[in-house]
Write an enzyme that holds these catalytic residues in place. Structure first.
Site, PDB file in Angstrom:
ATOM      1  N   HIS A   1      33.655  10.866 -11.356  1.00 27.27           N
ATOM      2  CA  HIS A   1      32.832   9.771 -10.833  1.00 27.27           C
ATOM      3  C   HIS A   1      31.989   9.100 -11.924  1.00 27.27           C
ATOM      4  O   HIS A   1      31.540   7.979 -11.732  1.00 27.27           O
ATOM      5  CB  HIS A   1      31.873  10.291  -9.760  1.00 27.27           C
ATOM      6  CG  HIS A   1      32.453  10.375  -8.382  1.00 27.27           C
ATOM      7  ND1 HIS A   1      33.095   9.312  -7.772  1.00 27.27           N
ATOM      8  CD2 HIS A   1      32.436  11.374  -7.469  1.00 27.27           C
ATOM      9  CE1 HIS A   1      33.463   9.683  -6.542  1.00 27.27           C
ATOM     10  NE2 HIS A   1      33.085  10.926  -6.335  1.00 27.27           N
TER      11      HIS A   1
ATOM     12  N   HIS B   1      35.945  16.717  -9.981  1.00 24.24           N
ATOM     13  CA  HIS B   1      35.809  15.560  -9.090  1.00 24.24           C
ATOM     14  C   HIS B   1      34.515  14.801  -9.410  1.00 24.24           C
ATOM     15  O   HIS B   1      34.527  13.595  -9.637  1.00 24.24           O
ATOM     16  CB  HIS B   1      35.806  16.040  -7.636  1.00 24.24           C
ATOM     17  CG  HIS B   1      35.545  14.960  -6.629  1.00 24.24           C
ATOM     18  ND1 HIS B   1      36.561  14.374  -5.909  1.00 24.24           N
ATOM     19  CD2 HIS B   1      34.404  14.345  -6.224  1.00 24.24           C
ATOM     20  CE1 HIS B   1      36.056  13.457  -5.105  1.00 24.24           C
ATOM     21  NE2 HIS B   1      34.735  13.422  -5.270  1.00 24.24           N
ATOM     22  N   GLU B   2      33.407  15.527  -9.442  1.00 22.42           N
ATOM     23  CA  GLU B   2      32.117  14.845  -9.627  1.00 22.42           C
ATOM     24  C   GLU B   2      32.024  14.217 -11.015  1.00 22.42           C
ATOM     25  O   GLU B   2      31.442  13.145 -11.173  1.00 22.42           O
ATOM     26  CB  GLU B   2      30.951  15.812  -9.389  1.00 22.42           C
ATOM     27  CG  GLU B   2      30.920  16.456  -7.992  1.00 22.42           C
ATOM     28  CD  GLU B   2      31.039  15.475  -6.827  1.00 22.42           C
ATOM     29  OE1 GLU B   2      30.692  14.292  -6.998  1.00 22.42           O
ATOM     30  OE2 GLU B   2      31.514  15.893  -5.753  1.00 22.42           O
TER      31      GLU B   2
ATOM     32  N   GLU C   1      35.940   7.331  -4.090  1.00 19.08           N
ATOM     33  CA  GLU C   1      36.311   8.686  -3.668  1.00 19.08           C
ATOM     34  C   GLU C   1      37.805   8.981  -3.827  1.00 19.08           C
ATOM     35  O   GLU C   1      38.181  10.098  -4.167  1.00 19.08           O
ATOM     36  CB  GLU C   1      35.846   8.949  -2.233  1.00 19.08           C
ATOM     37  CG  GLU C   1      34.327   8.914  -2.068  1.00 19.08           C
ATOM     38  CD  GLU C   1      33.590   9.912  -2.951  1.00 19.08           C
ATOM     39  OE1 GLU C   1      34.223  10.814  -3.516  1.00 19.08           O
ATOM     40  OE2 GLU C   1      32.354   9.760  -3.090  1.00 19.08           O
TER      41      GLU C   1
ATOM     42  N   GLY D   1      27.037  20.107  -0.169  1.00 20.46           N
ATOM     43  CA  GLY D   1      28.178  19.404  -0.756  1.00 20.46           C
ATOM     44  C   GLY D   1      28.008  19.300  -2.262  1.00 20.46           C
ATOM     45  O   GLY D   1      27.515  20.213  -2.913  1.00 20.46           O
ATOM     46  N   ALA D   2      28.469  18.209  -2.803  1.00 16.88           N
ATOM     47  CA  ALA D   2      28.305  17.966  -4.221  1.00 16.88           C
ATOM     48  C   ALA D   2      28.142  16.471  -4.405  1.00 16.88           C
ATOM     49  O   ALA D   2      28.702  15.694  -3.648  1.00 16.88           O
ATOM     50  CB  ALA D   2      29.542  18.456  -4.981  1.00 16.88           C
ATOM     51  N   MET D   3      27.367  16.076  -5.394  1.00 16.54           N
ATOM     52  CA  MET D   3      27.054  14.650  -5.517  1.00 16.54           C
ATOM     53  C   MET D   3      26.952  14.249  -6.982  1.00 16.54           C
ATOM     54  O   MET D   3      26.317  14.936  -7.776  1.00 16.54           O
ATOM     55  CB  MET D   3      25.737  14.392  -4.758  1.00 16.54           C
ATOM     56  CG  MET D   3      25.238  12.986  -4.831  1.00 16.54           C
ATOM     57  SD  MET D   3      26.407  11.792  -4.113  1.00 16.54           S
ATOM     58  CE  MET D   3      26.058  10.378  -5.123  1.00 16.54           C
ATOM     59  N   GLU D   4      27.575  13.105  -7.284  1.00 19.41           N
ATOM     60  CA  GLU D   4      27.769  12.695  -8.673  1.00 19.41           C
ATOM     61  C   GLU D   4      26.591  11.951  -9.307  1.00 19.41           C
ATOM     62  O   GLU D   4      26.819  11.122 -10.200  1.00 19.41           O
ATOM     63  CB  GLU D   4      29.009  11.807  -8.727  1.00 19.41           C
ATOM     64  CG  GLU D   4      28.881  10.422  -8.036  1.00 19.41           C
ATOM     65  CD  GLU D   4      29.337  10.398  -6.579  1.00 19.41           C
ATOM     66  OE1 GLU D   4      29.324  11.480  -5.946  1.00 19.41           O
ATOM     67  OE2 GLU D   4      29.674   9.315  -6.071  1.00 19.41           O
TER      68      GLU D   4
HETATM   69  N1  BES Z   1      30.067  11.180  -3.430  1.00 19.81           N
HETATM   70  C1  BES Z   1      30.394  12.373  -2.735  1.00 19.81           C
HETATM   71  C2  BES Z   1      29.202  12.966  -1.996  1.00 19.81           C
HETATM   72  C3  BES Z   1      28.982  12.363  -0.646  1.00 19.81           C
HETATM   73  C4  BES Z   1      29.849  12.667   0.373  1.00 19.81           C
HETATM   74  C5  BES Z   1      27.910  11.533  -0.405  1.00 19.81           C
HETATM   75  C6  BES Z   1      29.656  12.108   1.628  1.00 19.81           C
HETATM   76  C7  BES Z   1      27.719  10.969   0.840  1.00 19.81           C
HETATM   77  C8  BES Z   1      28.591  11.272   1.864  1.00 19.81           C
HETATM   78  C9  BES Z   1      30.916  13.443  -3.682  1.00 19.81           C
HETATM   79  O1  BES Z   1      31.581  12.954  -4.785  1.00 19.81           O
HETATM   80  C10 BES Z   1      31.904  14.265  -2.891  1.00 19.81           C
HETATM   81  O2  BES Z   1      32.924  13.761  -2.572  1.00 19.81           O
HETATM   82  N2  BES Z   1      31.538  15.510  -2.581  1.00 19.81           N
HETATM   83  C11 BES Z   1      32.354  16.375  -1.763  1.00 19.81           C
HETATM   84  C12 BES Z   1      33.059  17.399  -2.597  1.00 19.81           C
HETATM   85  C13 BES Z   1      34.231  16.821  -3.324  1.00 19.81           C
HETATM   86  C14 BES Z   1      34.828  17.773  -4.311  1.00 19.81           C
HETATM   87  C15 BES Z   1      35.345  16.367  -2.405  1.00 19.81           C
HETATM   88  C16 BES Z   1      31.467  17.060  -0.739  1.00 19.81           C
HETATM   89  O3  BES Z   1      30.243  16.935  -0.818  1.00 19.81           O
HETATM   90  O4  BES Z   1      32.004  17.666   0.175  1.00 19.81           O
HETATM   91 ZN    ZN Z   2      33.383  12.089  -4.595  1.00 19.43          ZN
END
Ligand code: BES
Ligand code: ZN
EC number: 3.4.11.-
Length: 898
Positions: free
Chosen positions: A370, A366-367, A389, A330-333
């Site tokens: 945040h 997106h990130e 989110e 995924g991706a994380m901020e």
């Molecule tokens: N803060 C989230 C990462 C996250 C998601 C942590 C679920 C714990 C549980 C991050 O900002 C996020 O939303 N990532 C998405 C991608 C985003 C562009 C929608 C992801 O990881 O899919």
């Molecule tokens: Zn997010």
């Protein structure tokens, strides 16, 4: 870590002896269900004090809502707050373990800690050591309870904790990962903490409102290719032993535990910078050495998005650096060290498609959003996750629009965010945006389409209702007021109210959309120029029953009603209040048509009498792209819920012969493919007739776009080409299939270079009727490919083969992580299940192996999981209710026109 203590009483926890006795009783309670009645009193009494009770007690509660017991055991006492973590992490990449120290406090001190072994605890106050009488590591609540002999009074206490943990076999907390690159297999250590995994890396106060500063020390191999990264810049690097160095980072600003991040790797980086209100801040993008040349675009888009945000929020980026390494799922901020999976970070125009590019831009935007929404101002508790989110999911559109103004991002909001959540939120199993959650599982579950997409959608509606300028002012005031602190939904709405004055109640409107699930359908009746609107809850299943008294607003909403006519858009605020039965709106004098909910900005549906629908059909060409997209989506959805005849959306599809824009084609294509999916296997000749009809209406766009790409094609034209060609191939458009197959055969035989955009389609349709030998050949290409995005395209091709045995062997291959990476597991399952031959295979697999338990943390994962699990029941209901009507339309209309 130093901590400030309040004087409030510590929460009473059961002593260890009691806990053991109680577990035995509860064991009986759980195993011997038939004895439940007799034991319930004892059970309940004990449950109140014992955490294992939650398993039993939850059965008595509505699913998903926390019990009182859960609340008591999963929240830390709020009389103790961390001030500074001085944290040393010593990962041993060879042994797969880590050790650490964290310095920090009081009698009955309760911190989070999970899967850590605590070796030593020292508590000091003003230089004096306090005697520690007990250190109780409890699985319950994932805490460690430290008890000192003397009483704790308000003041600052220092607690030193030495601990150890395992880096291996996990994808959360602080963990080890490996990749094979040009230097062979390389070990790296990384962290993933959100929402409740920081406690697996170090004992801490792992709740979002327990913010603290950090001084981090991280051990790394002396080998020069290894680097250590954390949220803030490196302060100094010292020799630790013969083979290791200890890297110390600058003290951070105050932040929540889930935002901290620790990485030891051999990654390299490209560097750019951005202008932060006159100060230049470095922006580095890290990747494994072989991927370095694919990082430039992420840097470019990151720079543009962040410069836009600094200006929009009227606040500088608060940290001294911004690094973007790849390699988490995924991706994380993480603040100052945002992490991405490869498919969301790496892009080159020679390897990747236009949609890959858009994915990189949206995830980066997106990130980075945040940094303000989530990192600077954090939700007080996970109940208000949408403040993180939902906001990032909305603001990302502004960020991408700023970086890539020609991509039509505002229209794309409808197809990428709004439509999927309108579909989900029309079921009884949806939930309100603001939802009480307590346990780690409940918290993880709300990272879902409701928090993200509905959150973003109602912010878009709010912005349009109060005006862009007021919205921006309210947002800025909110960020300034709660910077480095926490907020709840009401705090945000108060700031918006403050900007617009008291003419109407912002919280009343928004609460009807945040505290109750679902959304309204407006039914229009017409009397001359008077349009009267009534509202009712919209549900996909019109026969579903529910009790409206379970919601404080009785499933009525305060709706900002808008409209557009041939004379322009409505400008005055029209609020249809939840407490009113109806509202009447006059069509402006001289207008020949009226469409409510312009550009589908409102989070609601609208249905009209037939003659109004037909009037809109006749004026289809006069509508904006978003309005055309909306019209198509509204009609397909209303028909699926039995609110209009299927002939309406189907008739509207005739307009597609003149359509050339991306988002209307997206909606039409998914609506038509959906119907074809339902008709598939129903052995009807209507399926073939409908395919021929679609093939006919898609032909003008197909001939306009063609397989030939030209230099001057813009982003949207490229996206439309993929959508239109894919629809054409899916309905058996002869020329489309021939071209796909011919390009596939040339490629598989000679490894020719295929178009970046069209290769997915070529792999899919080229593979459809391929021999086993060709499939194996492509499997070899897949195995030797290193690019993550390309791998997904190839495996999507492999998943499209019609041969059941080959599909089964692909499912087997998914078990092997060296072939299909854990993070891709659900995508591959979804590819296989969307192949009609594969659907039942995936279902059998899911049922037999409980595969979701195998990869509980495959990215945010919710979307992919939900898709892979899309139920067959829906199809059954659809066939029973609508098949006949669709077939009759096909016989009379589509048949005649082909
Ligand atoms: N803060 C989230 C990462 C996250 C998601 C942590 C679920 C714990 C549980 C991050 O900002 C996020 O939303 N990532 C998405 C991608 C985003 C562009 C929608 C992801 O990881 O899919
Ligand atoms: Zn997010």
């Amino acid at each position: 870590m130093s901590l400030c203590c309040g004087a409030a009483k510590p929460r009473k926890r059961p002593s260890r002896t009691v806990a053991v006795l109680v577990s035995c009783c509860l064991f009986l309670l759980i195993v011997c269900a038939c004895l439940l009645a007799a034991l319930v009193f004892v059970g309940k009494h004990i449950l109140y004090n014992h955490p294992h009770a939650r398993h039993v007690a939850r059965n008595l509660q509505p699913v998903g809502l926390p019990t009182e017991t859960e609340r008591r055991f999963w929240r830390l006492p709020n009389d103790t707050r961390p001030v500074l973590y001085d944290l040393t992490l010593l990962p041993d990449l060879a042994a797969g373990e880590f050790r650490g120290f964290v310095t920090g406090h009081r009698k009955d001190l309760v911190l989070h800690s999970k899967d850590l072994s605590i070796a030593e605890v020292v508590v000091r106050k003003e230089g004096r050591v306090l005697q520690v009488v007990d250190v109780d590591e409890s699985l319950v609540g994932e805490v460690v309870i430290i008890t000192t002999r003397e009483k704790i009074f308000p003041g600052v206490y220092y607690v030193f904790i030495r601990f150890g943990g395992n880096l291996k076999s996990r994808l959360t907390g602080f963990y080890q990962s490996q990749y094979s690159g040009s230097n062979g297999v390389r070990q790296i250590a990384t962290s993933k903490f959100e929402p409740t995994y920081a406690r697996q890396a170090f004992p801490c106060f792992d709740e979002p409102n327990m913010k603290s500063k950090y001084i981090v020390h991280l051990l790394k191999p002396k080998n020069a290719s290894y680097i250590a990264l954390s949220n803030f810049p490196v302060n100094k690097t010292e020799s630790y032993d013969e083979t290791h160095e200890l890297v110390t980072f600058d003290e951070t600003v105050s932040m929540s535990t889930y935002l901290s991040c620790f990485i030891v790797s051999d990654f390299t980086n490209t560097e750019t910078s951005f202008n932060n209100s006159g100060v230049t801040i470095p922006l580095k993008v890290y990747a494994s050495p072989e991927n370095l040349d694919k990082t430039t675009y992420a840097g470019e888009v990151g720079k543009k998005a962040i410069e836009y945000y600094v200006n929009y929020f009227g606040m500088p980026y608060p940290l001294p650096k911004l690094a973007i390494p790849d390699f988490v799922s995924g991706a994380m901020e993480h603040w100052g060290l945002v992490t991405f999976r490869e498919t969301a970070l790496l892009y080159t125009n020679t390897t990747h498609s236009t949609s890959n590019k858009q994915r990189v831009a949206t995830v980066v935007a997106h990130e980075l959003a945040h940094s303000w929404f989530g990192n600077l101002v954090t939700m007080d508790w996970w109940n208000d996750l949408w403040l993180n989110e939902g906001f990032a999911s909305y603001i990302e559109y502004k960020g991408v629009l700023a970086a890539e103004p020609t991509w039509g991002m505002l229209d794309q909001f409808l197809t990428a965010e709004l439509h999927s959540v309108l579909s989900l939120d029309a079921t009884l199993s949806s939930h309100p945006i603001v939802q009480t959650v307590v346990t780690p599982d409940q918290i993880t579950e709300i990272f879902d389409t409701i928090s993200y997409n509905k959150g973003a959608s109602i912010l878009r509606m709010l912005e349009s209702t109060v005006g862009e300028e007021n919205f921006q002012k309210g947002v800025t005031n909110y960020l300034k007021k709660y910077a480095y602190s926490n907020a709840v939904t009401a705090n945000f709405l108060t700031e918006i109210q403050g900007v617009i004055g008291n003419s109407w109640d912002v919280a009343e409107m928004m609460n009807t959309f945040t505290v109750q699930m679902g959304y309204p359908l407006l039914t229009v009746s017409v009397d001359g120029d008077n349009y009267t609107l009534t509202q009712s809850r919209f549900l996909k299943d019109p026969t579903a029953s529910y009790n409206s008294s379970e919601s404080i607003y009785g499933y009525k909403w305060t709706i900002p009603v808008t409209y557009v006519t041939d004379l322009g858009k409505s400008t005055d605020l029209i609020l249809f209040k939840y407490s009113d039965d109806k509202i009447t709106i006059q069509k402006p004098t001289g207008a020949t048509w009226i469409k409510f909910n312009y550009d589908q900005v409102g989070y609601y549906r609208v249905t009209y009498p037939d003659q109004e629908w037909n009037n809109l059909f006749s004026n289809y060409e006069s509508l904006s792209t978003s309005d055309r997209t909306h019209l198509l989506e509204e009609l397909f959805s209303l028909a699926e819920a039995g609110r209009v005849e299927y002939s309406l959306p189907l008739n509207l599809t005739k307009k597609l012969e003149q359509e050339i824009d991306y988002t209307p084609w997206c909606v039409a294509s998914s609506g038509l493919k959906n119907i074809l999916k339902y008709l598939n296997g129903s052995s009807s000749i209507q399926e073939e007739t409908l395919k021929a009809y679609v093939s006919k209406i898609v032909t003008p766009a197909y001939q306009n776009l063609t397989w030939d790409e030209s230099e001057g094609d813009g982003h949207l034209r490229k996206l439309t080409r993929i959508e239109v060609l894919s629809l054409a191939c899916s309905v058996g458009h002869t020329d489309c299939l021939l071209e796909a197959e011919s390009q596939f055969n040339t490629w598989i035989d000679n490894q020719t270079q295929l178009s970046q955009d069209l290769r997915s389609l070529i792999y899919k349709y080229g593979m459809k009727n391929a021999s086993e030998e060709t499939w194996q050949k492509m499997l070899d290409v897949y195995k030797s490919e290193s690019d993550a995005s390309e791998k997904l395209k190839l495996v999507n091709g492999l998943a499209n083969v019609q041969n059941e045995t080959l599909l089964s062997s692909l499912i087997e291959l998914c078990k092997n992580e060296s072939i299909v990476r854990g993070q891709d597991y659900f995508s591959v399952m979804q590819y296989i299940s969307s192949n009609p031959v594969g659907t039942s295979l995936v279902w059998d697999w899911v049922r037999c192996r409980n595969s979701f338990a195998m990869y509980p943390n495959a990215g945010a994962g919710t979307a992919n999981r939900a898709k892979a699990l899309e139920t067959v029941q829906n199809n059954i209901r659809w066939l029973a209710q609508y098949k006949a009507a669709v077939e009759s339309w096909v016989n009379s209309t589509a048949g005649g026109s082909t």
